[in-house]
Design a protein around this motif. Structure first.
Motif, PDB file in Angstrom:
ATOM      1  N   PRO A 153       0.834  -1.207   0.000  1.00 20.93           N
ATOM      2  CA  PRO A 153       0.000   0.000   0.000  1.00 20.93           C
ATOM      3  C   PRO A 153       0.870   1.259   0.000  1.00 20.93           C
ATOM      4  N   GLN A 154       0.427   2.255  -0.750  1.00 22.57           N
ATOM      5  CA  GLN A 154       1.132   3.528  -0.837  1.00 22.57           C
ATOM      6  C   GLN A 154       0.373   4.579  -0.028  1.00 22.57           C
ATOM      7  N   PRO A 155       1.060   5.630   0.413  1.00 18.34           N
ATOM      8  CA  PRO A 155       0.404   6.656   1.246  1.00 18.34           C
ATOM      9  C   PRO A 155      -0.822   7.302   0.585  1.00 18.34           C
ATOM     10  N   ASP A 156      -0.842   7.355  -0.746  1.00 22.13           N
ATOM     11  CA  ASP A 156      -1.951   8.015  -1.446  1.00 22.13           C
ATOM     12  C   ASP A 156      -3.142   7.089  -1.702  1.00 22.13           C
ATOM     13  N   GLY A 157      -3.082   5.845  -1.189  1.00 30.13           N
ATOM     14  CA  GLY A 157      -4.186   4.906  -1.391  1.00 30.13           C
ATOM     15  C   GLY A 157      -3.968   3.944  -2.541  1.00 30.13           C
ATOM     16  N   ASP A 158      -2.981   4.225  -3.389  1.00 31.87           N
ATOM     17  CA  ASP A 158      -2.628   3.301  -4.461  1.00 31.87           C
ATOM     18  C   ASP A 158      -1.870   2.109  -3.878  1.00 31.87           C
ATOM     19  N   THR A 159      -1.589   1.126  -4.717  1.00 39.21           N
ATOM     20  CA  THR A 159      -0.861  -0.064  -4.272  1.00 39.21           C
ATOM     21  C   THR A 159       0.209  -0.420  -5.290  1.00 39.21           C
ATOM     22  N   LEU A 160       1.427  -0.631  -4.805  1.00 41.99           N
ATOM     23  CA  LEU A 160       2.496  -1.154  -5.653  1.00 41.99           C
ATOM     24  C   LEU A 160       2.319  -2.674  -5.677  1.00 41.99           C
ATOM     25  N   VAL A 161       2.148  -3.223  -6.878  1.00 40.93           N
ATOM     26  CA  VAL A 161       1.961  -4.670  -7.034  1.00 40.93           C
ATOM     27  C   VAL A 161       3.174  -5.220  -7.767  1.00 40.93           C
ATOM     28  N   ARG A 162       3.783  -6.251  -7.188  1.00 38.63           N
ATOM     29  CA  ARG A 162       4.946  -6.900  -7.790  1.00 38.63           C
ATOM     30  C   ARG A 162       4.589  -8.363  -8.051  1.00 38.63           C
ATOM     31  N   GLU A 163       4.707  -8.775  -9.304  1.00 40.02           N
ATOM     32  CA  GLU A 163       4.517 -10.180  -9.654  1.00 40.02           C
ATOM     33  C   GLU A 163       5.877 -10.784  -9.934  1.00 40.02           C
ATOM     34  N   THR A 164       6.115 -11.971  -9.380  1.00 38.17           N
ATOM     35  CA  THR A 164       7.406 -12.641  -9.533  1.00 38.17           C
ATOM     36  C   THR A 164       7.208 -14.064 -10.019  1.00 38.17           C
ATOM     37  N   PHE A 165       8.021 -14.448 -10.990  1.00 34.23           N
ATOM     38  CA  PHE A 165       8.120 -15.840 -11.432  1.00 34.23           C
ATOM     39  C   PHE A 165       9.477 -16.326 -10.941  1.00 34.23           C
ATOM     40  N   ASP A 166       9.466 -17.361 -10.100  1.00 37.56           N
ATOM     41  CA  ASP A 166      10.683 -17.868  -9.468  1.00 37.56           C
ATOM     42  C   ASP A 166      10.848 -19.338  -9.831  1.00 37.56           C
ATOM     43  N   TRP A 167      11.890 -19.637 -10.575  1.00 40.90           N
ATOM     44  CA  TRP A 167      12.144 -21.024 -10.960  1.00 40.90           C
ATOM     45  C   TRP A 167      13.340 -21.608 -10.210  1.00 40.90           C
ATOM     46  N   SER A 168      13.803 -20.900  -9.171  1.00 36.61           N
ATOM     47  CA  SER A 168      14.909 -21.436  -8.366  1.00 36.61           C
ATOM     48  C   SER A 168      14.476 -22.684  -7.609  1.00 36.61           C
ATOM     49  N   THR A 169      13.192 -22.840  -7.389  1.00 34.33           N
ATOM     50  CA  THR A 169      12.648 -23.992  -6.671  1.00 34.33           C
ATOM     51  C   THR A 169      12.149 -25.087  -7.622  1.00 34.33           C
ATOM     52  N   ALA A 170      12.317 -24.878  -8.922  1.00 32.37           N
ATOM     53  CA  ALA A 170      11.843 -25.859  -9.905  1.00 32.37           C
ATOM     54  C   ALA A 170      12.655 -27.151  -9.816  1.00 32.37           C
ATOM     55  N   LYS A 171      12.005 -28.264 -10.102  1.00 37.34           N
ATOM     56  CA  LYS A 171      12.698 -29.549 -10.114  1.00 37.34           C
ATOM     57  C   LYS A 171      13.748 -29.588 -11.213  1.00 37.34           C
ATOM     58  N   LEU A 172      13.450 -28.926 -12.331  1.00 36.28           N
ATOM     59  CA  LEU A 172      14.377 -28.870 -13.465  1.00 36.28           C
ATOM     60  C   LEU A 172      14.548 -27.417 -13.914  1.00 36.28           C
ATOM     61  N   PRO A 173      15.253 -26.597 -13.122  1.00 37.61           N
ATOM     62  CA  PRO A 173      15.364 -25.179 -13.467  1.00 37.61           C
ATOM     63  C   PRO A 173      16.024 -24.935 -14.819  1.00 37.61           C
ATOM     64  N   ARG A 174      16.928 -25.773 -15.184  1.00 35.63           N
ATOM     65  CA  ARG A 174      17.619 -25.598 -16.481  1.00 35.63           C
ATOM     66  C   ARG A 174      16.638 -25.736 -17.643  1.00 35.63           C
TER      67      ARG A 174
END
Length: 152
Positions: free
Chosen positions: A98-119
């Motif tokens: 949440p931002q002070p002005d009522g807006d929201t910073l939204v961050r979407e992340t794709f993380d393949w460090s936990t993948a069984k086959l990251p390569r």
């Protein structure tokens, strides 16, 4: 090809809506097809009950062929964070600040460090393809929650 230092990519956008409104969309798996910027989500194949920590939900995916992927919610902080992964281990996460002005910073992340086959993720270029798709997702999410009909 050199091994990437980090096995995650993120995009972020300030959305002119409160975190609660945005989070309500993210925890409703029936709305995921609406906001999907990749064009691969065909439909929800399980209950549309609100997601919580440990919830599972399945989506029909269409990428050349159709198949179903079951996901499990691994991290959950009301109106702040939700992360899920499927059997292969890649994670999708949304962080809301949440931002002070009522807006929201939204961050979407794709993380393949936990993948069984990251390569394999790197070989097919999924990590690179996901960046513009995530940008489209946040654009669609913003259009949905910033609509004048939803104003308080």
């Amino acid at each position: 090809m050199a091994k990437p230092k980090h096995r995650s990519v993120s995009v972020e956008r300030v959305i002119a809506a409160p975190a609660e409104r945005i989070f309500a969309v993210l925890i409703d798996p029936s709305r995921h097809c609406e906001i999907d910027g990749s064009g691969t989500l065909a439909r929800l194949t399980t209950s549309n009950a609100p997601l919580t920590l440990g919830s599972t939900f399945s989506m029909r995916i269409k990428v050349g062929v159709s198949y179903t992927v079951k996901n499990r919610v691994l991290e959950f902080e009301e109106n702040r964070l939700i992360t899920w992964a499927h059997w292969q281990g890649q994670r999708w996460s949304y962080q809301l600040e949440p931002q002070p002005d009522g807006d929201t910073l939204v961050r979407e992340t794709f993380d393949w460090s936990t993948a069984k086959l990251p390569r394999s993720v790197e070989l097919i270029g999924a990590h690179r393809k996901n960046v513009p798709n995530m940008e489209k997702t946040l654009e669609r999410l913003a259009a949905l929650v910033e609509s004048p009909a939803d104003d308080d």
